[in-house]
Write a protein that holds these residues in place. Structure first.
Motif, PDB file in Angstrom:
ATOM      1  N   PRO A 248       0.809  -1.228   0.000  1.00 16.70           N
ATOM      2  CA  PRO A 248       0.000   0.000   0.000  1.00 16.70           C
ATOM      3  C   PRO A 248       0.837   1.270   0.000  1.00 16.70           C
ATOM      4  O   PRO A 248       0.446   2.273  -0.609  1.00 16.70           O
ATOM      5  CB  PRO A 248      -0.831  -0.125   1.289  1.00 16.70           C
ATOM      6  N   ALA A 249       1.999   1.222   0.651  1.00 18.19           N
ATOM      7  CA  ALA A 249       2.843   2.415   0.715  1.00 18.19           C
ATOM      8  C   ALA A 249       3.416   2.792  -0.642  1.00 18.19           C
ATOM      9  O   ALA A 249       3.871   3.926  -0.838  1.00 18.19           O
ATOM     10  CB  ALA A 249       3.981   2.196   1.711  1.00 18.19           C
ATOM     11  N   GLY A 250       3.392   1.844  -1.586  1.00 23.35           N
ATOM     12  CA  GLY A 250       3.898   2.131  -2.925  1.00 23.35           C
ATOM     13  C   GLY A 250       2.821   2.501  -3.913  1.00 23.35           C
ATOM     14  O   GLY A 250       3.120   2.746  -5.092  1.00 23.35           O
ATOM     15  N   GLY A 251       1.574   2.542  -3.462  1.00 19.67           N
ATOM     16  CA  GLY A 251       0.484   2.837  -4.374  1.00 19.67           C
ATOM     17  C   GLY A 251       0.385   1.780  -5.457  1.00 19.67           C
ATOM     18  O   GLY A 251       0.518   0.580  -5.186  1.00 19.67           O
ATOM     19  N   ALA A 252       0.175   2.197  -6.699  1.00 13.81           N
ATOM     20  CA  ALA A 252       0.018   1.267  -7.818  1.00 13.81           C
ATOM     21  C   ALA A 252       1.351   0.846  -8.413  1.00 13.81           C
ATOM     22  O   ALA A 252       1.375   0.146  -9.421  1.00 13.81           O
ATOM     23  CB  ALA A 252      -0.855   1.891  -8.902  1.00 13.81           C
ATOM     24  N   ARG A 253       2.448   1.253  -7.777  1.00 17.77           N
ATOM     25  CA  ARG A 253       3.758   0.952  -8.334  1.00 17.77           C
ATOM     26  C   ARG A 253       4.366  -0.281  -7.665  1.00 17.77           C
ATOM     27  O   ARG A 253       4.263  -0.448  -6.453  1.00 17.77           O
ATOM     28  CB  ARG A 253       4.704   2.143  -8.156  1.00 17.77           C
ATOM     29  N   ARG A 254       5.018  -1.119  -8.469  1.00 10.43           N
ATOM     30  CA  ARG A 254       5.764  -2.239  -7.908  1.00 10.43           C
ATOM     31  C   ARG A 254       7.032  -1.718  -7.244  1.00 10.43           C
ATOM     32  O   ARG A 254       7.755  -0.899  -7.808  1.00 10.43           O
ATOM     33  CB  ARG A 254       6.125  -3.227  -9.029  1.00 10.43           C
ATOM     34  N   ARG A 255       7.296  -2.210  -6.024  1.00  9.38           N
ATOM     35  CA  ARG A 255       8.490  -1.748  -5.321  1.00  9.38           C
ATOM     36  C   ARG A 255       9.759  -2.359  -5.910  1.00  9.38           C
ATOM     37  O   ARG A 255      10.800  -1.713  -5.957  1.00  9.38           O
ATOM     38  CB  ARG A 255       8.387  -2.114  -3.847  1.00  9.38           C
ATOM     39  N   GLY A 256       9.663  -3.601  -6.311  1.00 10.93           N
ATOM     40  CA  GLY A 256      10.842  -4.255  -6.862  1.00 10.93           C
ATOM     41  C   GLY A 256      10.697  -5.756  -6.846  1.00 10.93           C
ATOM     42  O   GLY A 256       9.608  -6.304  -6.617  1.00 10.93           O
ATOM     43  N   THR A 257      11.811  -6.435  -7.077  1.00  5.01           N
ATOM     44  CA  THR A 257      11.823  -7.898  -7.147  1.00  5.01           C
ATOM     45  C   THR A 257      13.072  -8.435  -6.463  1.00  5.01           C
ATOM     46  O   THR A 257      14.063  -7.718  -6.254  1.00  5.01           O
ATOM     47  CB  THR A 257      11.834  -8.394  -8.608  1.00  5.01           C
ATOM     48  N   ILE A 258      13.001  -9.720  -6.121  1.00  5.52           N
ATOM     49  CA  ILE A 258      14.193 -10.439  -5.690  1.00  5.52           C
ATOM     50  C   ILE A 258      14.286 -11.729  -6.488  1.00  5.52           C
ATOM     51  O   ILE A 258      13.276 -12.333  -6.862  1.00  5.52           O
ATOM     52  CB  ILE A 258      14.195 -10.755  -4.177  1.00  5.52           C
ATOM     53  N   GLN A 259      15.508 -12.136  -6.743  1.00  9.57           N
ATOM     54  CA  GLN A 259      15.761 -13.360  -7.499  1.00  9.57           C
ATOM     55  C   GLN A 259      16.861 -14.149  -6.799  1.00  9.57           C
ATOM     56  O   GLN A 259      17.955 -13.629  -6.534  1.00  9.57           O
ATOM     57  CB  GLN A 259      16.194 -13.017  -8.920  1.00  9.57           C
ATOM     58  N   ALA A 260      16.549 -15.393  -6.468  1.00 10.66           N
ATOM     59  CA  ALA A 260      17.545 -16.264  -5.859  1.00 10.66           C
ATOM     60  C   ALA A 260      18.586 -16.655  -6.903  1.00 10.66           C
ATOM     61  O   ALA A 260      18.224 -17.116  -7.994  1.00 10.66           O
ATOM     62  CB  ALA A 260      16.880 -17.514  -5.297  1.00 10.66           C
ATOM     63  N   ILE A 261      19.863 -16.486  -6.589  1.00 16.69           N
ATOM     64  CA  ILE A 261      20.908 -16.803  -7.565  1.00 16.69           C
ATOM     65  C   ILE A 261      21.933 -17.791  -7.025  1.00 16.69           C
ATOM     66  O   ILE A 261      23.051 -17.885  -7.529  1.00 16.69           O
ATOM     67  CB  ILE A 261      21.599 -15.528  -8.076  1.00 16.69           C
ATOM     68  N   GLY A 262      21.541 -18.560  -5.995  1.00 14.22           N
ATOM     69  CA  GLY A 262      22.406 -19.654  -5.538  1.00 14.22           C
ATOM     70  C   GLY A 262      23.663 -19.180  -4.826  1.00 14.22           C
ATOM     71  O   GLY A 262      23.636 -18.191  -4.107  1.00 14.22           O
ATOM     72  N   PRO A 263      24.767 -19.885  -4.996  1.00 17.49           N
ATOM     73  CA  PRO A 263      25.012 -20.871  -6.044  1.00 17.49           C
ATOM     74  C   PRO A 263      24.564 -22.306  -5.751  1.00 17.49           C
ATOM     75  O   PRO A 263      24.619 -23.147  -6.640  1.00 17.49           O
ATOM     76  CB  PRO A 263      26.532 -20.821  -6.189  1.00 17.49           C
ATOM     77  N   THR A 264      24.143 -22.610  -4.526  1.00 15.37           N
ATOM     78  CA  THR A 264      23.733 -23.992  -4.251  1.00 15.37           C
ATOM     79  C   THR A 264      22.235 -24.125  -4.046  1.00 15.37           C
ATOM     80  O   THR A 264      21.656 -25.172  -4.317  1.00 15.37           O
ATOM     81  CB  THR A 264      24.466 -24.550  -3.015  1.00 15.37           C
ATOM     82  N   GLU A 265      21.576 -23.069  -3.563  1.00 18.48           N
ATOM     83  CA  GLU A 265      20.130 -23.094  -3.343  1.00 18.48           C
ATOM     84  C   GLU A 265      19.483 -22.006  -4.195  1.00 18.48           C
ATOM     85  O   GLU A 265      20.020 -20.897  -4.313  1.00 18.48           O
ATOM     86  CB  GLU A 265      19.791 -22.846  -1.867  1.00 18.48           C
ATOM     87  N   TYR A 266      18.344 -22.334  -4.794  1.00 17.35           N
ATOM     88  CA  TYR A 266      17.632 -21.362  -5.628  1.00 17.35           C
ATOM     89  C   TYR A 266      16.220 -21.172  -5.089  1.00 17.35           C
ATOM     90  O   TYR A 266      15.227 -21.342  -5.783  1.00 17.35           O
ATOM     91  CB  TYR A 266      17.636 -21.816  -7.090  1.00 17.35           C
ATOM     92  N   ASN A 267      16.154 -20.821  -3.801  1.00 18.59           N
ATOM     93  CA  ASN A 267      14.883 -20.606  -3.116  1.00 18.59           C
ATOM     94  C   ASN A 267      15.167 -19.687  -1.929  1.00 18.59           C
ATOM     95  O   ASN A 267      16.174 -18.974  -1.937  1.00 18.59           O
ATOM     96  CB  ASN A 267      14.274 -21.947  -2.682  1.00 18.59           C
TER      97      ASN A 267
END
Length: 625
Positions: A248-267
């Motif tokens: 809600p604090a960002g209104g209609a805008r996406r705040r951002g993303t995260i992506q798991a990049i390992g190197p051993t776990e991708y979660n």
């Protein structure tokens, strides 16, 4: 028993690192994944190459990570696919994208899951993706992909992959391009003559040198990317590789993303993360690490004491650019040098590898005297409309997140946003209605994450093939639906053949296609006649006859030709000619088809890229910043 074409990469003769060649057949500007792939594809064809990179080969930032089926087919051809599969997640649970308010936090609505969609061939999409290609979708951050490609390129073209060498000038002559190269370590300036040049430098130098104009909008939205180590094991999401955050604090805008990049776990147990935060989230000095960390903690709902280790960061802006020319004399633009678009859809690196695969077999054919220089004009004719489509689609994907926020009731009124979020979780008819609306908007993101029609179904409307007048199956602009077809200009349908190879390994129809020259694919019963007719054809283009058993039911259903018909297939597995049954004069029909292909085909009266350029402009006009 079918004989598959084994993936073999014979190295070029080695040259000493301290010796500079004065000439080469193809000089490649840029040592990223596109340039390195070009070096290997050309070396595989016995073409002398020299790759120069203005920086070193120390890879510092994750960048792209999704490798779609067509890219993995190209990587299979240059013997790197197995290494990629061995270094990426061994399970399929990572194949989904999720939306949350935050990852965690003490607030009532912190850590709230908004929705999810299957992604990259996961869940209900698995069978569709398996039917599209013998090579599975993979995930490998470019931080780890680039070193792998670099090692393989060094082995394929020993002594020909040179670091800290900057192209500072290109003089195009009638029979060559004279390339001026500055050694950034010694300051030495040297010249190398090349038959052709591939500019795969991201457009950093080539665009100015060549004066190639880029069409489309620039600097539409600023994003800050961080490569960090942090502990997110408290996140309730167990498996997702990619998470989006709306609040809600960002209104209609996406705040951002995260992506798991390992190197051993991708979660959630990933050791490292690529975090993308909208620039407006960074409060205070944008060069102050404390302000940067604060934006990450705010987006994810982490306390100020939560430890984060910064490895690197970069700022970038959304662009929607397509070069007006992909060929400028003896110079060809590939990858980001020819097109730039947002990462939504993961089509940047993948389209660059498609550029490389399209261009390099043609360069080899021309350099070997098997085709005219006109074949090289088909590179722009084929690739420019496709990357214009990709650019439009990527921008449209970027616009699919604000409708989720709007369905949640987020707006400039933060308190109202929280009230609507309370309704979203309420066990009431109003809550049911809002959840249904939110789910519908989340599901629209299948255009981004289940886009098999874009990833595997792209086809050429003009170029080095012989159109047969048949209609395109389905809606050619549908990014999701994929329709396997042997229609010229499309990718050869993949089926696992009934017969295994001599070693008992399964064989795909794709595995029968020669890496060099063209392949005439027909049934076993018609092969002798087609082979005899092919011997009557006068051509410099190598022609391989490949056969499939008449009683192979899967292939009979997919081929869309009679048993005595044939498909002529290019090394990039695009169908170049289709004849449904044996012509009255097969040799003449084959000769006529080859004449069209080796000169690069015919051009349409209108620009096939223009409808997509219109979509690019329209999507840019409504992009939420």
């Amino acid at each position: 028993m079918p004989e598959s074409v084994k993936s073999t990469l014979t190295p070029l003769p080695a040259i000493s690192d301290d010796v500079w060649p004065t000439s080469t057949e193809v000089l490649i500007m840029g040592g990223g994944p596109v340039g390195l792939t070009c070096a290997m594809l050309l070396a595989q064809q016995g073409v002398d190459v020299l790759l120069v990179e203005r920086r070193d080969f120390v890879f510092r930032f994750p960048r792209a990570h999704l490798l779609n089926t067509r890219t993995m087919e190209a990587f299979h051809d240059i013997d790197v696919a197995d290494d990629i599969y061995a270094a990426t997640p061994t399970h399929d649970r990572w194949r989904k994208a999720v939306w949350y308010t935050t990852a965690t936090g003490p607030g009532e609505f912190d850590g709230l899951k908004i929705g999810e969609v299957p992604a990259w061939g996961g869940g209900p999409d698995a069978e569709r993706y398996r039917q599209s290609s013998p090579r599975a979708f993979a995930n490998m951050p470019q931080l780890r992909l680039d070193p792998l490609l670099y090692r393989h390129a060094l082995a394929a073209a020993p002594g020909r992959i040179r670091k800290r060498q900057e192209v500072v000038g290109i003089e195009q002559q009638a029979d060559a391009a004279v390339v001026s190269i500055l050694d950034r370590t010694t300051g030495d300036l040297r010249e190398v003559r090349a038959n052709y040049v591939i500019a795969a430098d991201g457009g950093r130098s080539s665009a100015d040198m060549l004066g190639v104009e880029m069409e489309g909008p620039r600097d539409m939205r600023e994003v800050v990317n961080y490569h960090v180590s942090m502990d997110l094991s408290s996140w309730s999401e167990p498996d997702a590789l990619l998470g989006h955050f709306l609040h809600p604090a960002g209104g209609a805008r996406r705040r951002g993303t995260i992506q798991a990049i390992g190197p051993t776990e991708y979660n959630r147990n990933s050791e490292e993360w690529l975090v993308s935060v909208a620039a407006w989230m960074v409060e205070g000095d944008p060069d102050d690490e404390a302000a940067l960390f604060a934006s990450i903690r705010t987006m994810l709902g982490l306390p100020e004491s939560h430890e984060i280790t910064m490895h690197s960061m970069t700022r970038w802006s959304y662009n929607g650019l397509v070069a007006k020319q992909f060929r400028n004399g003896r110079v060809f633009l590939a990858g980001d040098a020819a097109h730039k678009h947002p990462p939504t859809g993961g089509l940047g690196l993948n389209s660059g590898i498609q550029d490389a695969q399209n261009l390099c077999w043609k360069l080899a054919a021309v350099l070997h005297g098997e085709a005219s220089d006109g074949l090289l004009d088909s590179y722009q004719a084929e690739r420019r409309p496709i990357v214009a489509w990709y650019t439009a689609h990527s921008l449209e994907n970027a616009n699919r997140h604000p409708p989720i926020a709007e369905a949640l009731g987020f707006s400039e009124d933060v308190e109202e946003g929280f009230r609507n979020l309370a309704e979203f979780v309420a066990d009431t008819p109003e809550g049911d209605a809002r959840r249904a609306q939110v789910k519908a908007e989340v599901d629209h993101n299948e255009h981004d994450y289940s886009q098999l029609g874009v990833e595997a179904g792209y086809h050429y409307s003009e170029g080095a093939f012989v159109p047969d007048g048949s209609p395109v199956p389905g809606d050619p602009n549908d990014p999701v639906a994929f329709h396997p077809t042997s229609r010229p200009g499309h990718h050869l349908p993949h089926v696992w053949l009934a017969e295994a190879d001599a070693a008992g390994q399964p064989v795909s129809s794709h595995d029968l296609i020669a890496r060099h020259g063209l392949t005439l694919l027909t049934s076993a019963s018609a092969a002798e006649r087609w082979r005899a007719e092919a011997e009557r054809v006068r051509t410099h283009m190598p022609l391989t006859i490949a056969t499939i058993a008449d009683d192979d039911a899967a292939w009979a259903e997919a081929r869309q030709i009679d048993a005595d018909g044939a498909l002529l297939v290019r090394p990039d597995r695009k169908v170049a000619w289709r004849v449904t049954s044996l012509p009255a004069d097969p040799a003449q029909a084959l000769t006529d088809a080859l004449d069209v292909i080796v000169r690069g085909g015919d051009r349409l009266d209108s620009d096939p890229a223009e409808p997509y350029l219109v979509r690019i402009r329209a999507a840019a006009n409504v992009l939420v910043r």
